[in-house]
Scaffold this active site. Sequence first.
Site, PDB file in Angstrom:
ATOM      1  N   HIS A  51      48.554  41.749  30.467  1.00 24.81           N
ATOM      2  CA  HIS A  51      49.527  42.349  30.189  1.00 24.81           C
ATOM      3  C   HIS A  51      49.548  43.413  28.731  1.00 24.81           C
ATOM      4  O   HIS A  51      50.070  44.181  28.624  1.00 24.81           O
ATOM      5  CB  HIS A  51      50.895  41.671  30.145  1.00 24.81           C
ATOM      6  CG  HIS A  51      50.983  40.860  28.786  1.00 24.81           C
ATOM      7  ND1 HIS A  51      50.956  39.509  28.590  1.00 24.81           N
ATOM      8  CD2 HIS A  51      51.735  41.103  27.526  1.00 24.81           C
ATOM      9  CE1 HIS A  51      50.918  39.351  27.218  1.00 24.81           C
ATOM     10  NE2 HIS A  51      51.453  40.252  26.685  1.00 24.81           N
ATOM     11  N   ASP A  81      47.407  36.472  33.935  1.00 24.37           N
ATOM     12  CA  ASP A  81      47.462  37.266  32.866  1.00 24.37           C
ATOM     13  C   ASP A  81      46.337  37.134  31.830  1.00 24.37           C
ATOM     14  O   ASP A  81      46.374  36.927  30.799  1.00 24.37           O
ATOM     15  CB  ASP A  81      48.727  36.572  31.914  1.00 24.37           C
ATOM     16  CG  ASP A  81      49.325  37.666  30.913  1.00 24.37           C
ATOM     17  OD1 ASP A  81      48.898  38.666  31.222  1.00 24.37           O
ATOM     18  OD2 ASP A  81      49.744  37.226  30.245  1.00 24.37           O
ATOM     19  N   SER A 169      49.736  38.859  20.854  1.00 29.38           N
ATOM     20  CA  SER A 169      49.479  38.420  22.139  1.00 29.38           C
ATOM     21  C   SER A 169      47.930  38.469  22.491  1.00 29.38           C
ATOM     22  O   SER A 169      47.423  39.709  22.147  1.00 29.38           O
ATOM     23  CB  SER A 169      50.268  39.387  23.266  1.00 29.38           C
ATOM     24  OG  SER A 169      51.648  38.649  23.041  1.00 29.38           O
TER      25      SER A 169
END
Length: 213
Positions: A51, A81, A169
């Site tokens: 993502h 992901d 992230s």
Amino acid sequence: STNFVDAVQRAQSATVMLTVSGSDGRSGGAPMQMGSGFVVSADGLVVTAAHVTGGLPVVNLVFADGSVARAELAGANESADVAVYRATPGRQLASLSFGDSNQVKAGQPVVLMGAPYGLVGTATSGIISAVNRQIGAPVDEDDPFAGAALSGPVKAYLQTDAALTAGGSGGPLLNSAGQVIGMASARESRGEPGAGLAFAIPSNVVKSVVDEV
């Protein structure tokens, strides 16, 4: 052991910031930070959360020493992901190895590496606060934590109180031996200063995607 000095020093050179040049329409061609990633092979394989890049075919990697390398998408599994990029830096890279996420225990000390706010090689520490954190049925697509349940593609996360902030992230979650036991994917703080939880994709899931490249 809770002494992460050696683990962090090794991991700093293998942690990267992912950028795209001028994609925000305001930077006039200057790099725009997207998130974090980490090197998993000396010849240039780099892992991040899918993502973070949204399937972009080419990204730039910024290393802790300030060097930059171009990387192309080598493979991805959006349901997990996980995205894998291949860099051609012209040199051997420092890399991280995977640990067995099935052996991770609640209460275990951990360090989360990343490039929050563009600060490559940043380490935050905490413990594993829960393993196999299950995902509930989506309640609100705009709020994956609605109803106090994490909703998303991965069915079981590692939960930690190590700080995960903007740009972090895709960073590696490390055990005291410096092995990757997870990859940062999501956070929840409800806007409370100094509070929050981070959720990491187990390393065995990440490794399975890397092995397919």
